[in-house]
Design a protein around this motif. Structure first.
Motif, PDB file in Angstrom:
ATOM      1  N   ALA A  93       5.724  -9.768   4.619  1.00 16.61           N
ATOM      2  CA  ALA A  93       5.041  -8.813   5.510  1.00 16.61           C
ATOM      3  C   ALA A  93       5.707  -7.443   5.413  1.00 16.61           C
ATOM      4  CB  ALA A  93       5.108  -9.314   6.945  1.00 16.61           C
ATOM      5  N   TYR A  94       4.944  -6.431   5.668  1.00 11.57           N
ATOM      6  CA  TYR A  94       5.505  -5.081   5.715  1.00 11.57           C
ATOM      7  C   TYR A  94       6.237  -4.885   7.038  1.00 11.57           C
ATOM      8  CZ  TYR A  94       2.586  -3.892   1.713  1.00 11.57           C
ATOM      9  OH  TYR A  94       2.019  -3.839   0.471  1.00 11.57           O
ATOM     10  N   TYR A 143       2.472   2.933   8.618  1.00  8.32           N
ATOM     11  CA  TYR A 143       2.411   2.344   7.278  1.00  8.32           C
ATOM     12  C   TYR A 143       3.644   2.760   6.496  1.00  8.32           C
ATOM     13  CZ  TYR A 143      -2.356   1.793   8.833  1.00  8.32           C
ATOM     14  OH  TYR A 143      -3.456   1.475   9.584  1.00  8.32           O
ATOM     15  N   VAL A 144       4.210   1.813   5.799  1.00 10.10           N
ATOM     16  CA  VAL A 144       5.474   2.035   5.100  1.00 10.10           C
ATOM     17  C   VAL A 144       5.283   2.841   3.815  1.00 10.10           C
ATOM     18  CG1 VAL A 144       7.372   0.839   3.921  1.00 10.10           C
ATOM     19  CG2 VAL A 144       6.434  -0.085   6.049  1.00 10.10           C
ATOM     20  N   HIS A 175       1.011  -0.511   1.359  1.00 12.17           N
ATOM     21  CA  HIS A 175       0.784  -0.949   2.732  1.00 12.17           C
ATOM     22  C   HIS A 175      -0.467  -0.267   3.301  1.00 12.17           C
ATOM     23  CE1 HIS A 175       2.561  -1.385   7.082  1.00 12.17           C
ATOM     24  NE2 HIS A 175       1.580  -2.236   6.857  1.00 12.17           N
ATOM     25  N   PHE A 176      -0.539   1.030   3.125  1.00  9.45           N
ATOM     26  CA  PHE A 176      -1.686   1.812   3.618  1.00  9.45           C
ATOM     27  C   PHE A 176      -2.986   1.290   3.000  1.00  9.45           C
ATOM     28  CE2 PHE A 176      -4.181   5.914   3.508  1.00  9.45           C
ATOM     29  CZ  PHE A 176      -4.290   6.075   4.884  1.00  9.45           C
ATOM     30  N   GLY A 177      -2.962   1.061   1.714  1.00  8.81           N
ATOM     31  CA  GLY A 177      -4.171   0.622   1.011  1.00  8.81           C
ATOM     32  C   GLY A 177      -4.650  -0.748   1.447  1.00  8.81           C
ATOM     33  N   VAL A 178      -3.715  -1.607   1.869  1.00  7.59           N
ATOM     34  CA  VAL A 178      -4.074  -2.967   2.279  1.00  7.59           C
ATOM     35  C   VAL A 178      -4.492  -3.017   3.751  1.00  7.59           C
ATOM     36  CG1 VAL A 178      -3.107  -5.268   2.705  1.00  7.59           C
ATOM     37  CG2 VAL A 178      -2.699  -4.138   0.536  1.00  7.59           C
ATOM     38  N   GLU A 210      -9.250   5.634   8.333  1.00 11.31           N
ATOM     39  CA  GLU A 210      -7.935   6.246   8.102  1.00 11.31           C
ATOM     40  C   GLU A 210      -7.792   6.693   6.648  1.00 11.31           C
ATOM     41  OE1 GLU A 210      -4.665   4.146  10.897  1.00 11.31           O
ATOM     42  OE2 GLU A 210      -5.782   2.750   9.635  1.00 11.31           O
ATOM     43  N   ILE A 211      -8.254   5.864   5.744  1.00 11.14           N
ATOM     44  CA  ILE A 211      -8.103   6.179   4.313  1.00 11.14           C
ATOM     45  C   ILE A 211      -8.951   7.394   3.933  1.00 11.14           C
ATOM     46  CG2 ILE A 211      -8.587   5.313   1.985  1.00 11.14           C
ATOM     47  CD1 ILE A 211      -7.683   2.513   3.076  1.00 11.14           C
TER      48      ILE A 211
END
Ligand code: AMP
Length: 125
Positions: free
Chosen positions: A2-3, A52-53, A57-60, A66-67
């Motif tokens: 997990a992140y 988001y790290v 992480h952001f993409g998942v 948000e994207i």
């Protein structure tokens, strides 16, 4: 795996208003501000407001909203600061560092917008 997001990282503190920043743009889901140690005449950081790290992480885990918001902000800034070729600029580079091999210092996802001079080859070391 997990992140794990460190809520005490410096960009989290900026988002909470605990330390100042030189804001360039703000939207519903994103914030852009000047890099405190610029590597070129134009050096702007764009971050999502969410925890988001890094890019993967952001993409998942980020929402589509948000994207889209984030990417639109990055593109708009390249135009607003005049580095986009559409605005007569001479171009720019986007960088996002992740993890140890990416030499990421701040563990909150961010994109560097760098320009205003010829930047040289992509990887120097
Ligand atoms: P990175 O190595 O990709 O994690 O980059 C982190 C960036 O954050 C560096 O370019 C720093 O100069 C920048 N930075 C660190 N602290 C601050 C701050 N308080 N305000 C603006 N930029 C910062």
């Amino acid at each position: 795996m997990a992140y794990e997001y460190d809520r005490e990282n410096i960009f989290a503190k900026i988002l909470r208003g605990e330390i100042p920043n030189s804001t360039v743009a703000e939207s519903t889901h994103s914030l852009a501000f000047l890099d405190i140690s610029p590597a070129a005449p134009t050096h702007i950081l764009v971050i999502p407001k969410g925890a988001y790290v890094n890019f993967d992480h952001f993409g998942v885990e980020a929402t589509d909203a948000e994207i889209v918001d984030f990417n639109r902000m990055v593109a708009k800034i390249t135009r607003d600061v005049g580095v986009a070729q559409m605005e007569g600029g001479e171009g720019y580079r986007l960088i996002t560092n992740a993890g140890a091999h990416g030499v990421q210092d701040v563990p909150h996802f961010h994109v560097h917008i760098i320009g205003g001079r010829r930047l040289g080859r992509m990887i120097s070391a």
